[in-house]
Motif scaffolding. Sequence first.
Motif, mmCIF file in Angstrom:
data_model
loop_
_atom_site.group_PDB
_atom_site.id
_atom_site.type_symbol
_atom_site.label_atom_id
_atom_site.label_comp_id
_atom_site.label_asym_id
_atom_site.label_seq_id
_atom_site.Cartn_x
_atom_site.Cartn_y
_atom_site.Cartn_z
ATOM 1 N N ASP A 70 6.818 -64.396 28.300
ATOM 2 C CA ASP A 70 6.439 -63.878 26.979
ATOM 3 C C ASP A 70 6.126 -62.385 27.024
ATOM 4 O O ASP A 70 5.057 -61.942 26.634
ATOM 5 C CB ASP A 70 5.237 -64.660 26.425
ATOM 6 N N ASN A 71 7.087 -61.611 27.533
ATOM 7 C CA ASN A 71 6.993 -60.156 27.546
ATOM 8 C C ASN A 71 5.736 -59.681 28.277
ATOM 9 O O ASN A 71 4.972 -58.856 27.772
ATOM 10 C CB ASN A 71 7.047 -59.603 26.115
ATOM 11 N N SER A 72 5.543 -60.176 29.480
ATOM 12 C CA SER A 72 4.359 -59.835 30.275
ATOM 13 C C SER A 72 4.283 -58.344 30.563
ATOM 14 O O SER A 72 5.211 -57.772 31.133
ATOM 15 C CB SER A 72 4.389 -60.572 31.619
ATOM 16 N N PRO A 73 3.170 -57.713 30.209
ATOM 17 C CA PRO A 73 3.024 -56.279 30.489
ATOM 18 C C PRO A 73 2.870 -55.972 31.983
ATOM 19 O O PRO A 73 3.052 -54.818 32.382
ATOM 20 C CB PRO A 73 1.766 -55.869 29.718
ATOM 21 N N THR A 106 6.069 -59.365 35.116
ATOM 22 C CA THR A 106 6.480 -60.675 35.638
ATOM 23 C C THR A 106 7.984 -60.881 35.477
ATOM 24 O O THR A 106 8.673 -61.263 36.432
ATOM 25 C CB THR A 106 5.713 -61.812 34.932
ATOM 26 N N GLY A 107 8.505 -60.633 34.297
ATOM 27 C CA GLY A 107 9.931 -60.829 34.037
ATOM 28 C C GLY A 107 10.818 -59.957 34.912
ATOM 29 O O GLY A 107 11.856 -60.410 35.394
ATOM 30 N N ARG A 155 14.680 -59.386 39.532
ATOM 31 C CA ARG A 155 15.023 -58.879 40.863
ATOM 32 C C ARG A 155 15.201 -60.025 41.855
ATOM 33 O O ARG A 155 16.091 -59.996 42.709
ATOM 34 C CB ARG A 155 13.943 -57.917 41.356
ATOM 35 N N TYR A 156 14.352 -61.015 41.751
ATOM 36 C CA TYR A 156 14.438 -62.188 42.623
ATOM 37 C C TYR A 156 15.780 -62.889 42.420
ATOM 38 O O TYR A 156 16.452 -63.243 43.394
ATOM 39 C CB TYR A 156 13.274 -63.132 42.317
ATOM 40 N N ILE A 157 16.151 -63.088 41.174
ATOM 41 C CA ILE A 157 17.421 -63.757 40.869
ATOM 42 C C ILE A 157 18.590 -62.961 41.443
ATOM 43 O O ILE A 157 19.507 -63.537 42.045
ATOM 44 C CB ILE A 157 17.579 -63.976 39.352
#
Length: 133
Positions: free
Chosen positions: A48-51, A54-55, A60-62
């Motif tokens: 949810d659009n983490s400031p 997180t996203g 990067r992990y993916i």
Amino acid sequence: MQDLISENLFLSIIIPTYNDAENILKLIDAIRYHLPTDISAEIIIVDDNSPDGTGILVERYIKRITNETFNDTKTENQKNNYKKCLVKLIHRQKRDRLIHTILHGVRFASGQNILIMNADFSHPPEIIPKIIN
């Protein structure tokens, strides 16, 4: 990469996130580690659009695991393990009620079964095999 997983995806794990940068990659790794090898699964992170980014960490992990999957130095067994657990990310533009975030992930789930987990390890990945059984 979706075509690497069979059409009969067994499990979709939905993880709603907001400011979970501290835990999210550890959680994804722990889930992938504890997932039985005979189970095909997807982990869907709904951010949810983490400031706190997180996203971005999950993106990067993916990219990293996608590159590792196609790396010629991996054994066929290692490549198959990556194929059995796809990681997806859904970016949402605003923070919403938790149930809306979860339902958003469920709409995109491909698995025959759905498991909802919190990103704070309050649902320990070690119990996934017991839940599946």
